[in-house]
Scaffold this active site. Structure first.
Site, PDB file in Angstrom:
ATOM      1  N   SER A  64       0.664  -1.288   0.046  1.00 44.04           N
ATOM      2  CA  SER A  64      -0.095   0.097   0.029  1.00 44.04           C
ATOM      3  C   SER A  64       0.991   1.194  -0.006  1.00 44.04           C
ATOM      4  CB  SER A  64      -0.677  -0.091   1.125  1.00 44.04           C
ATOM      5  OG  SER A  64      -1.654   1.115   1.265  1.00 44.04           O
ATOM      6  N   ASP A 276      -3.645   6.350  -3.103  1.00 52.56           N
ATOM      7  CA  ASP A 276      -2.170   5.787  -2.353  1.00 52.56           C
ATOM      8  C   ASP A 276      -1.771   4.608  -3.325  1.00 52.56           C
ATOM      9  OD1 ASP A 276      -4.107   3.541  -1.932  1.00 52.56           O
ATOM     10  OD2 ASP A 276      -3.434   3.265  -0.110  1.00 52.56           O
ATOM     11  N   ASP A 278      -1.308   1.418  -3.745  1.00 53.92           N
ATOM     12  CA  ASP A 278      -2.287   0.555  -4.249  1.00 53.92           C
ATOM     13  C   ASP A 278      -3.608   0.651  -4.497  1.00 53.92           C
ATOM     14  OD1 ASP A 278      -3.192   0.555  -1.342  1.00 53.92           O
ATOM     15  OD2 ASP A 278      -3.364  -1.684  -1.317  1.00 53.92           O
ATOM     16  N   ALA A 371     -10.770   8.358   8.114  1.00 55.27           N
ATOM     17  CA  ALA A 371     -10.583   9.817   7.802  1.00 55.27           C
ATOM     18  C   ALA A 371      -9.427   9.809   6.738  1.00 55.27           C
ATOM     19  CB  ALA A 371     -10.014  10.468   8.928  1.00 55.27           C
ATOM     20  N   ASN A 372      -8.679   8.777   6.719  1.00 56.92           N
ATOM     21  CA  ASN A 372      -7.343   8.745   5.671  1.00 56.92           C
ATOM     22  C   ASN A 372      -7.689   8.480   4.195  1.00 56.92           C
ATOM     23  OD1 ASN A 372      -7.960   6.069   5.335  1.00 56.92           O
ATOM     24  ND2 ASN A 372      -6.096   5.605   7.003  1.00 56.92           N
ATOM     25  N   PRO A 497      -2.381   1.959  20.406  1.00 52.68           N
ATOM     26  CA  PRO A 497      -1.054   1.226  19.841  1.00 52.68           C
ATOM     27  C   PRO A 497      -1.468   1.234  18.328  1.00 52.68           C
ATOM     28  CG  PRO A 497      -2.250  -0.214  21.241  1.00 52.68           C
ATOM     29  CD  PRO A 497      -2.937   1.057  21.479  1.00 52.68           C
ATOM     30  N   SER A 498      -0.259   1.694  17.509  1.00 55.77           N
ATOM     31  CA  SER A 498      -0.752   1.068  15.964  1.00 55.77           C
ATOM     32  C   SER A 498      -0.813  -0.047  15.830  1.00 55.77           C
ATOM     33  CB  SER A 498       0.351   1.917  15.424  1.00 55.77           C
ATOM     34  OG  SER A 498       0.568   1.342  13.984  1.00 55.77           O
ATOM     35  N   THR A 500       0.276  -1.290  12.845  1.00 58.00           N
ATOM     36  CA  THR A 500       0.902  -1.367  11.589  1.00 58.00           C
ATOM     37  C   THR A 500       2.386  -1.026  11.749  1.00 58.00           C
ATOM     38  OG1 THR A 500       0.525   0.682  10.632  1.00 58.00           O
ATOM     39  CG2 THR A 500      -1.000  -1.294   9.972  1.00 58.00           C
ATOM     40  N   ARG A 505       0.028   5.998  18.695  1.00 60.17           N
ATOM     41  CA  ARG A 505      -0.423   7.053  18.024  1.00 60.17           C
ATOM     42  C   ARG A 505      -1.244   8.112  19.160  1.00 60.17           C
ATOM     43  NH1 ARG A 505       0.645   6.070  12.858  1.00 60.17           N
ATOM     44  NH2 ARG A 505       0.222   4.060  12.077  1.00 60.17           N
TER      45      ARG A 505
HETATM   46  C1  LIG Z   1      -4.522   6.408  12.231  1.00 63.05           C
HETATM   47  C2  LIG Z   1      -4.426   5.850  10.602  1.00 63.05           C
HETATM   48  O1  LIG Z   1      -4.528   6.370   9.650  1.00 63.05           O
HETATM   49  N1  LIG Z   1      -4.441   4.295  10.893  1.00 63.05           N
HETATM   50  C3  LIG Z   1      -4.211   3.413   9.590  1.00 63.05           C
HETATM   51  C4  LIG Z   1      -3.158   2.393  10.043  1.00 63.05           C
HETATM   52  O2  LIG Z   1      -3.386   1.840  11.128  1.00 63.05           O
HETATM   53  P1  LIG Z   1      -2.710   1.738  12.511  1.00 63.05           P
HETATM   54  O3  LIG Z   1      -3.284   0.712  13.206  1.00 63.05           O
HETATM   55  O4  LIG Z   1      -3.070   3.243  12.974  1.00 63.05           O
HETATM   56  O5  LIG Z   1      -1.215   1.720  12.354  1.00 63.05           O
HETATM   57  O6  LIG Z   1      -3.015   1.516   8.974  1.00 63.05           O
HETATM   58  C5  LIG Z   1      -4.337   0.840   8.574  1.00 63.05           C
HETATM   59  C6  LIG Z   1      -4.046  -0.048   7.457  1.00 63.05           C
HETATM   60  O7  LIG Z   1      -3.690   0.677   6.238  1.00 63.05           O
HETATM   61  C7  LIG Z   1      -5.535   1.676   8.324  1.00 63.05           C
HETATM   62  O8  LIG Z   1      -6.617   1.036   8.342  1.00 63.05           O
HETATM   63  C8  LIG Z   1      -5.552   2.688   9.395  1.00 63.05           C
HETATM   64  O9  LIG Z   1      -6.439   3.803   9.231  1.00 63.05           O
HETATM   65 MG   LIG Z   2      -3.942   1.104   0.361  1.00 62.60          MG
END
Ligand SMILES: CC(=O)N[C@H]1[C@@H](OP(=O)(O)O)O[C@H](CO)[C@@H](O)[C@@H]1O
Ligand SMILES: [Mg+2]
EC number: 5.4.2.3
Length: 542
Positions: A64, A276, A278, A371-372, A497-498, A500, A505
């Site tokens: 991605s 983005d 992909d 939101a992204n 916690p993220s 990914t 965060r």
């Molecule tokens: C704040 C944010 O944008 N988080 C993203 C990011 O996840 P995190 O769990 O926040 O790392 O990657 C995900 C997969 O692409 C997406 O679904 C999500 O919206």
């Molecule tokens: Mg993507």
């Protein structure tokens, strides 16, 4: 299962010793050179899943919006949705098994899931444009074939196109034809029909600048553009001919830096968007006459779409339940606008599209967006049938609205969020409503906000509840956040916690950018102190 052959081939895709990876929010993702064994094994797993569900399963090779050097893989379940959670665990076990344990893990999964090994299996494969993707997708194919599965390799595809193919194949072609051509035709036909009905927009509205993040979106949009050129002309930027994938461009860059991508010249009030890497996310933006940058993110896209759908339902005279699904990252102004002005119920789920997708399936019409910019709309089968009937039976004005809704339904990719499909939906709605990008932007004003990352020794010390909006552990953290939030107006903050990245965060919003920045910084300090921060203490200023 020919265990001898599996062992022999597995040795050709050997796992680096000690490497542990997790099937996360979006599958496996890491540096491409660490992924060969994971690809082979996901080929094996896809065959087991296909046998168990007696359906076609998808495997997408992509990372991605990650940097070009990374890669990743995710499995797509029968109706085009993300892999079921119990199989995510199997995926993690299989990917992390040492060579000598592989056979046992495969047998364990087959037994636990009661897989009939005599059943046929079919797997479809797609990949993005990363230099490493071709070889890695070949490793997936090796895994599929050694377990006796059949496959179709689509080669280069956007992620949502692969989801679409899986959905089409498992619904006997009712959703569409499982070819790229079929995808282009289905979407373009719906789009051209819709724009023919638009009376109030001149040619100047019908062109759009698209930043393709130097990724697969550029190739696919270029292939597709002549199918819909009657309704829209697109100008492609960052098409991969020179720049690096996702580098200083693409939807993730634009959203997180809140500035335009490099490599695109923007005149004032021109409508622009970014995909983005992909092509499953999209955000819009423009420069106003004073040169100020305005971002139109997933929240505003969801608002435009749900208000349009609601208006159509009123015209048709149908009272169907429509719901909007967001995450905690949705701007507070968007939630307020949807609930208070549009009177649409809004639900909040955990981060990650699979959570939003499942919630959205509960409604007659469920619109979901992160939101992204990742999102789509889902329509229940009953609604689709009802609208088809109305489009034939109702009189004049009502029939026109039903026909419009019928085409909008066809234009959405209901398997997954899809930048190309969403772009066409948005363009159709703007044309039909005669809206400029500024008028769309003016629906509501985003609350200033700030997102930060904090490094901690172990991000699992933070656990959350209430769709990630409140921290349960470590003790005292939520109380500290509550006290900080009280100091500012229209404020809100949360930490999680993220899924990914190895970070915590922090999100904050408030009545001014300065307040949002301060609040985010103070919350970062609280996380650093109470959740085991490592490295340098978070510094103010951005
Ligand atoms: C704040 C944010 O944008 N988080 C993203 C990011 O996840 P995190 O769990 O926040 O790392 O990657 C995900 C997969 O692409 C997406 O679904 C999500 O919206
Ligand atoms: Mg993507």
């Amino acid at each position: 299962m020919d265990l001898g052959a599996i062992t022999k081939y597995s040795a050709l895709h050997a796992k680096p010793n000690g490497l542990i990876l997790q099937y996360g929010t979006a599958g496996f993702r890491t540096k491409a050179e660490h992924l060969d064994h994971v690809m082979f094994r996901m080929g094996l797993l896809a065959v087991l899943r296909s046998k168990q569900t007696k359906s076609t399963i998808g495997v997408m090779v992509t990372a991605s919006h990650n940097p070009e050097e990374d890669n990743g893989v995710k499995l797509v379940d029968p109706l085009g949705e993300m892999l079921a959670p119990s199989w995510e665990e199997h995926a993690t076990c299989l990917a992390n098994a040492e060579e000598q344990d592989m056979q046992r893990v495969l047998i364990d999964i087959s037994e636990k899931e009661a897989v009939n090994l005599q059943q046929d299996a079919f797997v479809v494969i797609g990949r993005d444009t990363r230099p490493s993707s071709e070889k890695l997708s070949q490793s997936v194919i090796d895994g599929v074939t050694v377990l006796g599965g059949q496959f179709h390799d689509y080669g280069l595809l956007t992620t949502p196109q692969l989801h679409y193919m899986v959905y089409c194949r498992n619904t006997g072609g009712r959703y569409g034809k499982a070819t790229v051509e079929g995808y282009y035709q289905k979407l373009s036909k719906a789009f051209v029909e819709l724009t023919k009905q638009a009376s109030c927009s001149g040619d100047e509205y019908r062109s759009l600048k698209v930043d393709c993040a130097n990724g697969i979106g550029a190739l696919k949009l270029r292939e597709m553009e002549h199918y819909f050129s009657q309704g829209l002309s697109v100008q492609l930027f960052n098409d991969g001919s020179k720049g690096k994938l996702n580098h200083l461009c693409g939807a993730d860059f634009v959203k997180s830096h809140q500035k335009p991508p490099q490599g695109m010249e923007i005149k004032s009030n021109e409508r622009c968007c970014s995909f983005d890497g992909d092509a499953d996310r999209i955000v819009y933006y423009y420069h106003d006459a004073d040169g100020h940058f305005h971002l139109i993110d997933g929240d505003k896209i969801a608002t435009l779409i749900s208000s349009f759908l609601k208006e159509l339902l009123v015209e048709i005279g149908e009272s169907l339940n429509i719901g909007v699904v967001q995450t905690a990252y949705a701007n507070g102004s968007s939630t307020r606008y949807l609930e208070e002005v549009m009177k649409v119920p809004v639900y909040c789920t955990k981060t990650g599209v699979k959570h939003l997708h499942h919630k959205a399936q509960e409604f007659d019409i469920g619109v979901y967006f992160e939101a992204n910019g990742h999102g789509t709309a889902l329509f229940s089968t009953a609604v689709e049938m009802k609208i088809k009937q109305s489009a034939e039976q109702l009189e004049d004005k009502k029939r026109k609205a039903a026909k419009m809704l019928e085409n909008i339904i066809d234009l959405f990719n209901q398997a997954a969020g899809d930048a190309i499909s969403d772009m066409l939906v948005i363009e159709a709605i703007l044309a039909l409503k005669g809206l400029t990008v500024q008028q769309w932007d003016a629906l509501y004003t985003d609350l200033p906000n700030r997102q930060l990352k904090v490094q901690v020794a172990d991000r699992r010390v933070i656990s959350t509840t209430n769709a990630e909006r409140q921290a349960v552990t470590p003790p005292g953290l939520q109380e500290a956040i509550n006290d900080l939030v009280k100091k500012y107006k229209l404020s809100r903050a949360f930490v999680r916690p993220s899924g990914t990245e190895d970070v915590v965060r922090v999100y904050a919003e408030a009545d001014s950018q300065e307040s949002a920045d301060h609040l985010a910084h103070e919350v970062s300090l609280a996380v650093f102190q109470l959740a085991g921060g490592i490295g340098e203490r978070p510094q103010p200023g951005f």
